[in-house]
Design an enzyme around this catalytic site. Structure first.
Site, PDB file in Angstrom:
ATOM      1  N   HIS A 164      36.264  90.277  43.071  1.00  0.00           N
ATOM      2  CA  HIS A 164      36.787  90.575  41.765  1.00  0.00           C
ATOM      3  C   HIS A 164      38.305  91.265  42.218  1.00  0.00           C
ATOM      4  CE1 HIS A 164      37.757  91.597  37.751  1.00  0.00           C
ATOM      5  NE2 HIS A 164      37.939  92.859  37.879  1.00  0.00           N
ATOM      6  N   HIS A 181      31.172  84.318  35.706  1.00  0.00           N
ATOM      7  CA  HIS A 181      31.728  84.186  34.231  1.00  0.00           C
ATOM      8  C   HIS A 181      32.009  82.447  34.017  1.00  0.00           C
ATOM      9  CE1 HIS A 181      35.728  83.828  35.994  1.00  0.00           C
ATOM     10  NE2 HIS A 181      35.478  85.008  36.608  1.00  0.00           N
ATOM     11  N   HIS A 203      37.412  82.659  32.035  1.00  0.00           N
ATOM     12  CA  HIS A 203      38.665  82.418  32.807  1.00  0.00           C
ATOM     13  C   HIS A 203      38.669  81.484  34.011  1.00  0.00           C
ATOM     14  CE1 HIS A 203      37.654  85.978  34.868  1.00  0.00           C
ATOM     15  NE2 HIS A 203      38.520  85.327  35.730  1.00  0.00           N
ATOM     16  N   GLU A 217      35.594  78.900  38.600  1.00  0.00           N
ATOM     17  CA  GLU A 217      35.589  79.470  39.958  1.00  0.00           C
ATOM     18  C   GLU A 217      34.067  79.151  40.581  1.00  0.00           C
ATOM     19  OE1 GLU A 217      36.195  84.020  39.439  1.00  0.00           O
ATOM     20  OE2 GLU A 217      37.789  83.236  38.049  1.00  0.00           O
TER      21      GLU A 217
HETATM   22 ZN   LIG Z   1      36.616  88.659  38.247  1.00  0.00          ZN
END
Ligand SMILES: [Zn+2]
Length: 273
Positions: A60, A104, A116, A135
């Site tokens: 992250h 996510h 996102h 991702e």
């Molecule tokens: Zn992240």
């Protein structure tokens, strides 16, 4: 058996707002600890089930979120940015399975916490060949390049569903039920750590039995296409040689996945500039 735990923060237990995952914000300190706890639960489960090496990638923001002083000593930590493989730092042919912890959903997903794709200000959509993905897909394809399967995902219900839809029946640890981008019904850390630990153990047992989805391997050459939010972002991304532009979409075709990942990261970095 050697496991790579690729981590992110938006899918960590209790996270529902950007403040909680943004360095410098008061709330962030609490959630770094919760992130470390979710990851420790995965390390515990994997180790209990027979993994003898565990590598963690802090994926992250700038890659320095996990509290190393609290990390389970059975794991080693890849931290800092930029690293050659970013969210997948530590991947190579010697890894037997990858776990996604704190993941996510892709940008534009309904009822998904902090949905996102890589950059919430820059990237509207990403396709790998013709597959719309997030991702999770990019990172799974990097693992697939090295012949490594993804065996677990933790996050909200939509993140887990998207990974399962793309890769097949990986172990899922749903830590919250999202009802909007910034709202979810969250389980307590005591409960989620148990769920993550049990799922990680099951994932390693299934891996040992050969009962996991195939590595995610794309047809080559690979075309990575990014739809940016604005045309100036596309203007900057097309400075990369051999890109093709259509409206706010910029695509790059390369022989294999590590180059596609590098090209993707370079386009987003330039576009964000
Ligand atoms: Zn992240």
């Amino acid at each position: 058996m050697k496991i790579l735990i690729a981590t992110d923060m938006e899918g960590i237990t209790g996270v529902t707002t950007w403040d909680q995952v943004t360095p410098g914000h008061a709330e962030y300190a609490r959630f770094r600890k919760l992130m470390t706890d979710d990851i420790n639960a995965a390390i515990r489960g994997a180790s209990d089930a027979g993994a003898d090496e565990v590598i963690v990638a802090d994926g992250h923001w700038n890659g320095s979120n996990i509290l190393i002083e609290e990390l389970d000593p059975r794991a080693r930590l890849n931290t800092g940015s930029p690293s050659p493989f970013s969210m997948m730092e530590g991947i190579d042919k010697s890894i037997d399975g990858v776990m996604f912890v704190g993941y996510h959903a892709r940008n534009g997903s309904p009822d998904a916490i902090l949905d996102h794709t890589w950059s919430s200000r820059t990237v509207a959509n990403v396709w790998l060949n013709d597959i719309l993905t997030g991702e999770y897909g990019l990172n799974a394809a990097v693992a697939g390049h090295f012949g490594v399967p993804v065996i677990l995902v933790s996050g909200d219900q939509i993140a887990c569903a998207q990974v399962t839809e793309l890769l097949g029946a990986v172990e899922t640890a749903v830590v919250k039920q999202a009802s909007s981008r910034f709202a979810a019904e969250c389980l307590s850390p005591q409960v989620t750590q148990e769920i993550i630990c049990l799922s990680a153990a099951r994932a390693v047992e299934r891996l040992a039995q050969g009962d996991v989805p195939e590595p995610f391997v794309l047809d080559m050459p690979i075309t990575v296409t990014i739809e940016f939010f604005t045309s100036d972002m596309a203007d900057r991304a097309t400075r990369i040689p051999f890109t093709k532009r259509e409206g706010t979409r910029v695509s790059l075709t390369v022989p294999e996945m590590t180059s596609a990942y590098n090209g993707f990261r370079a386009m987003v970095m330039l576009a964000s500039g």
